[in-house]
Design a protein around this motif. Structure first.
Motif, PDB file in Angstrom:
ATOM      1  N   ALA A 160       0.837  -1.206   0.000  1.00 18.16           N
ATOM      2  CA  ALA A 160       0.000   0.000   0.000  1.00 18.16           C
ATOM      3  C   ALA A 160       0.867   1.251   0.000  1.00 18.16           C
ATOM      4  CB  ALA A 160      -0.934  -0.003   1.203  1.00 18.16           C
ATOM      5  N   LEU A 161       1.908   1.256   0.827  1.00 18.17           N
ATOM      6  CA  LEU A 161       2.802   2.425   0.880  1.00 18.17           C
ATOM      7  C   LEU A 161       3.582   2.586  -0.416  1.00 18.17           C
ATOM      8  CD1 LEU A 161       3.346   4.543   3.188  1.00 18.17           C
ATOM      9  CD2 LEU A 161       1.892   2.600   3.805  1.00 18.17           C
ATOM     10  N   LYS A 162       3.925   1.488  -1.064  1.00 25.00           N
ATOM     11  CA  LYS A 162       4.613   1.591  -2.353  1.00 25.00           C
ATOM     12  C   LYS A 162       3.688   2.162  -3.424  1.00 25.00           C
ATOM     13  CE  LYS A 162       8.172  -1.945  -1.699  1.00 25.00           C
ATOM     14  NZ  LYS A 162       8.768  -3.203  -2.202  1.00 25.00           N
ATOM     15  N   ILE A 163       2.433   1.754  -3.405  1.00 23.83           N
ATOM     16  CA  ILE A 163       1.459   2.316  -4.353  1.00 23.83           C
ATOM     17  C   ILE A 163       1.343   3.820  -4.126  1.00 23.83           C
ATOM     18  CG2 ILE A 163      -0.989   2.353  -5.005  1.00 23.83           C
ATOM     19  CD1 ILE A 163      -0.994  -0.704  -4.186  1.00 23.83           C
ATOM     20  N   TRP A 164       1.201   4.216  -2.861  1.00 25.88           N
ATOM     21  CA  TRP A 164       1.110   5.639  -2.512  1.00 25.88           C
ATOM     22  C   TRP A 164       2.366   6.390  -2.951  1.00 25.88           C
ATOM     23  CZ3 TRP A 164       4.105   8.142   1.383  1.00 25.88           C
ATOM     24  CH2 TRP A 164       3.690   9.442   1.697  1.00 25.88           C
ATOM     25  N   ASN A 169       4.858  10.234  -6.743  1.00 28.45           N
ATOM     26  CA  ASN A 169       6.193  10.480  -7.307  1.00 28.45           C
ATOM     27  C   ASN A 169       7.213  10.852  -6.230  1.00 28.45           C
ATOM     28  OD1 ASN A 169       5.462  10.116 -10.123  1.00 28.45           O
ATOM     29  ND2 ASN A 169       4.359  12.057  -9.949  1.00 28.45           N
ATOM     30  N   LEU A 170       7.218  10.079  -5.151  1.00 28.81           N
ATOM     31  CA  LEU A 170       8.120  10.339  -4.036  1.00 28.81           C
ATOM     32  C   LEU A 170       9.379   9.482  -4.137  1.00 28.81           C
ATOM     33  CD1 LEU A 170       5.442  10.357  -1.206  1.00 28.81           C
ATOM     34  CD2 LEU A 170       6.706  12.372  -2.022  1.00 28.81           C
ATOM     35  N   ALA A 171      10.511  10.070  -3.826  1.00 29.77           N
ATOM     36  CA  ALA A 171      11.749   9.299  -3.709  1.00 29.77           C
ATOM     37  C   ALA A 171      11.732   8.624  -2.343  1.00 29.77           C
ATOM     38  CB  ALA A 171      12.950  10.225  -3.829  1.00 29.77           C
ATOM     39  N   PHE A 172      11.671   7.284  -2.346  1.00 31.80           N
ATOM     40  CA  PHE A 172      11.597   6.545  -1.089  1.00 31.80           C
ATOM     41  C   PHE A 172      12.091   5.125  -1.383  1.00 31.80           C
ATOM     42  CE2 PHE A 172       8.599   6.178   2.893  1.00 31.80           C
ATOM     43  CZ  PHE A 172       9.683   5.760   3.642  1.00 31.80           C
ATOM     44  N   PRO A 173      13.414   4.869  -1.270  1.00 27.29           N
ATOM     45  CA  PRO A 173      13.966   3.551  -1.600  1.00 27.29           C
ATOM     46  C   PRO A 173      13.222   2.426  -0.884  1.00 27.29           C
ATOM     47  CG  PRO A 173      15.717   5.115  -1.157  1.00 27.29           C
ATOM     48  CD  PRO A 173      14.448   5.799  -0.778  1.00 27.29           C
ATOM     49  N   SER A 174      13.054   1.318  -1.574  1.00 29.08           N
ATOM     50  CA  SER A 174      12.178   0.254  -1.073  1.00 29.08           C
ATOM     51  C   SER A 174      12.603  -0.305   0.283  1.00 29.08           C
ATOM     52  CB  SER A 174      12.097  -0.882  -2.095  1.00 29.08           C
ATOM     53  OG  SER A 174      11.318  -0.475  -3.198  1.00 29.08           O
ATOM     54  N   LEU A 175      13.904  -0.562   0.478  1.00 25.89           N
ATOM     55  CA  LEU A 175      14.327  -1.111   1.770  1.00 25.89           C
ATOM     56  C   LEU A 175      14.034  -0.112   2.888  1.00 25.89           C
ATOM     57  CD1 LEU A 175      15.662  -3.342   3.438  1.00 25.89           C
ATOM     58  CD2 LEU A 175      17.887  -2.254   2.970  1.00 25.89           C
ATOM     59  N   TYR A 176      14.293   1.148   2.655  1.00 30.78           N
ATOM     60  CA  TYR A 176      14.010   2.196   3.636  1.00 30.78           C
ATOM     61  C   TYR A 176      12.510   2.231   3.938  1.00 30.78           C
ATOM     62  CZ  TYR A 176      14.487   6.969   5.686  1.00 30.78           C
ATOM     63  OH  TYR A 176      14.486   8.079   6.504  1.00 30.78           O
ATOM     64  N   LEU A 177      11.699   2.146   2.895  1.00 28.90           N
ATOM     65  CA  LEU A 177      10.241   2.137   3.078  1.00 28.90           C
ATOM     66  C   LEU A 177       9.805   0.912   3.880  1.00 28.90           C
ATOM     67  CD1 LEU A 177       7.541   2.915   0.391  1.00 28.90           C
ATOM     68  CD2 LEU A 177       7.401   0.815   1.718  1.00 28.90           C
ATOM     69  N   GLU A 178      10.316  -0.251   3.520  1.00 22.75           N
ATOM     70  CA  GLU A 178       9.921  -1.485   4.202  1.00 22.75           C
ATOM     71  C   GLU A 178      10.276  -1.452   5.688  1.00 22.75           C
ATOM     72  OE1 GLU A 178      10.494  -4.225   0.173  1.00 22.75           O
ATOM     73  OE2 GLU A 178      12.094  -4.074   1.651  1.00 22.75           O
ATOM     74  N   GLU A 231      14.005  15.467   0.582  1.00 23.02           N
ATOM     75  CA  GLU A 231      13.219  14.300   0.164  1.00 23.02           C
ATOM     76  C   GLU A 231      12.406  13.745   1.331  1.00 23.02           C
ATOM     77  OE1 GLU A 231      16.085  12.614  -3.453  1.00 23.02           O
ATOM     78  OE2 GLU A 231      16.556  12.136  -1.363  1.00 23.02           O
ATOM     79  N   LYS A 232      12.997  13.746   2.525  1.00 14.21           N
ATOM     80  CA  LYS A 232      12.258  13.302   3.713  1.00 14.21           C
ATOM     81  C   LYS A 232      11.116  14.259   4.032  1.00 14.21           C
ATOM     82  CE  LYS A 232      16.302  11.084   5.797  1.00 14.21           C
ATOM     83  NZ  LYS A 232      17.286  11.144   6.904  1.00 14.21           N
ATOM     84  N   GLN A 233      11.362  15.543   3.889  1.00 15.17           N
ATOM     85  CA  GLN A 233      10.318  16.539   4.138  1.00 15.17           C
ATOM     86  C   GLN A 233       9.147  16.363   3.178  1.00 15.17           C
ATOM     87  OE1 GLN A 233      12.604  20.157   3.803  1.00 15.17           O
ATOM     88  NE2 GLN A 233      13.071  20.238   6.010  1.00 15.17           N
ATOM     89  N   ALA A 234       9.455  16.015   1.924  1.00 12.77           N
ATOM     90  CA  ALA A 234       8.395  15.802   0.938  1.00 12.77           C
ATOM     91  C   ALA A 234       7.519  14.616   1.325  1.00 12.77           C
ATOM     92  CB  ALA A 234       9.005  15.588  -0.448  1.00 12.77           C
ATOM     93  N   ILE A 235       8.127  13.539   1.828  1.00 16.13           N
ATOM     94  CA  ILE A 235       7.377  12.359   2.279  1.00 16.13           C
ATOM     95  C   ILE A 235       6.489  12.727   3.462  1.00 16.13           C
ATOM     96  CG2 ILE A 235       7.606  10.092   3.380  1.00 16.13           C
ATOM     97  CD1 ILE A 235      10.177   9.726   1.658  1.00 16.13           C
ATOM     98  N   ALA A 236       7.065  13.432   4.436  1.00 20.92           N
ATOM     99  CA  ALA A 236       6.300  13.828   5.624  1.00 20.92           C
ATOM    100  C   ALA A 236       5.136  14.739   5.263  1.00 20.92           C
ATOM    101  CB  ALA A 236       7.221  14.516   6.628  1.00 20.92           C
ATOM    102  N   ALA A 237       5.363  15.660   4.348  1.00 18.17           N
ATOM    103  CA  ALA A 237       4.301  16.582   3.935  1.00 18.17           C
ATOM    104  C   ALA A 237       3.178  15.843   3.213  1.00 18.17           C
ATOM    105  CB  ALA A 237       4.881  17.668   3.025  1.00 18.17           C
ATOM    106  N   ALA A 238       3.540  14.888   2.354  1.00 19.05           N
ATOM    107  CA  ALA A 238       2.526  14.100   1.638  1.00 19.05           C
ATOM    108  C   ALA A 238       1.719  13.256   2.623  1.00 19.05           C
ATOM    109  CB  ALA A 238       3.193  13.208   0.589  1.00 19.05           C
TER     110      ALA A 238
END
Length: 253
Positions: A160-164, A169-178, A231-238
Motif C-alpha cells: 500500500a505504501l509503495k502504491i502511494w 512520485n516520491l523518492a523513497f527507496p524500497s528497503l528504507y520504506l519497508e 526528500e524526507k520533508q516531501a514524504i512527511a508533507a505528503a
C-alpha cells in the motif's frame, strides 16, 4: 457498503505482483539470465530472484523483479568496476540499461528487471554491493532482508505504501520504506489493514524525519542517509496531506 479495509485490500491486490514461476516477472528474469551467464563467466556463483519480488511486496507500478548476481571476487576489480562493467555490457547489447542506487534496470518482456551485481562477502555470509549514490562498496545481506520482510506479516501495508509512493512520485527507496513500515507498526495488531496504513502515515508525518534507520544486516549502513532532508520533508508533507483528508480513494488508487 465497502469498508476501508476491503477497499485498501482491493487496491493492493490490483497492483501486487504474485511470485510464481509462470508469472510475467519470472519469465522476464529468465529472458536475461543467459546474457548474465555470458557476462559473469567463471566468476558467476549464482543468480537468484531477489528484492520485492522475493519478499512478496512487488507492485506493477515499480520494479517487478530483482536478480541478485552473486560473483566471486575478480582480481584487480573493485565492486564499483564490476557494476560499471555490467552496465557497459548491457549497453553494448542494446538493452538501454539505466542505473539506480545499487542496481541496473532494464526492460524485459515489458517488465522492469533490476540487476544487482554482488561479491560474496568473505567476512560473512552476506554480500558486497556498489552503492552508486555514495560511490562506495556496501556490505549487507540481501537474503536476510528477504527473510525479514517475507516473514513480517506486513506485506499488504508495505505494498500500500509503495502504491502511494508511486502515485505521489516520491523518492523513497524500497528497503528504507519497508523498514519504516515495520518500525511504525511494531506495536500494531495484524489484520487491520486500513488502521495500520494510517498508523504508518502518522509515523511519516510526525516522526519519520528524525528517526535514524539502520540496515538490520549491518548497523553501520544508515539506510535513512539514502534520502536528503528535502526528500524526507516531501514524504512527511505528503503523509500529512493524507491525514488531513483521509479520503481512501485519494490515498490509494
Amino acid at each position: 457498503m465497502i469498508t476501508p479495509d476491503q477497499y485498501a485490500a482491493s487496491i493492493v491486490e490490483k497492483y501486487r505482483v504474485i511470485p510464481d514461476t509462470s508469472s510475467t516477472s519470472h519469465h522476464a528474469a529468465d529472458e536475461v539470465i543467459p546474457l548474465l551467464k555470458q557476462w559473469g563467466k567463471q566468476h558467476l556463483l549464482g543468480l537468484t530472484l531477489s528484492g520485492a519480488y522475493a519478499k512478496n511486496t512487488a507492485i506493477t507500478l515499480s520494479s517487478h523483479v530483482d536478480v541478485l548476481i552473486a560473483l566471486s571476487p575478480v582480481p584487480g576489480m573493485e565492486m564499483k568496476n564490476v557494476f560499471w562493467s555490467l552496465f557497459e555490457y548491457l549497453s553494448n547489447h542494446d538493452l538501454r540499461p539505466h542505473t539506480r542506487d545499487v542496481s541496473i534496470r532494464l526492460q524485459s518482456k515489458g517488465v522492469n528487471v533490476d540487476l544487482i551485481p554482488a561479491y560474496r562477502d568473505r567476512a560473512s555470509s552476506g554480500n558486497v554491493l556498489f552503492h552508486k549514490r555514495s560511490g562506495t562498496s556496501l556490505h549487507t545481506d540481501v537474503a536476510r532482508h528477504i527473510h525479514l520482510i517475507a516473514n513480517s506479516g506486513r506485506q499488504q501495508e508495505i505494498c500500500a505504501l509503495k502504491i502511494w509512493r508511486e502515485r505521489n512520485n516520491l523518492a523513497f527507496p524500497s528497503l528504507y520504506l519497508e523498514l519504516t513500515v515495520l518500525h511504525a507498526l511494531g506495536s500494531e495488531r495484524f489484520g487491520q489493514l486500513a488502521d495500520n496504513i494510517l498508523a504508518v502515515f502518522r509515523h511519516l508525518a510526525n516522526r519519520f524525519e528524525q528517526i535514524v534507520v539502520s540496515d538490520p544486516a549491518n548497523l553501520d549502513n544508515i539506510v535513512s542517509n539514502d534520502l536528503t532532508t528535502g526528500e524526507k520533508q516531501a514524504i512527511a508533507a505528503a503523509a500529512r496531506d493524507v491525514l488531513y483528508d483521509e479520503d481512501w480513494k485519494k490515498i490509494l488508487r
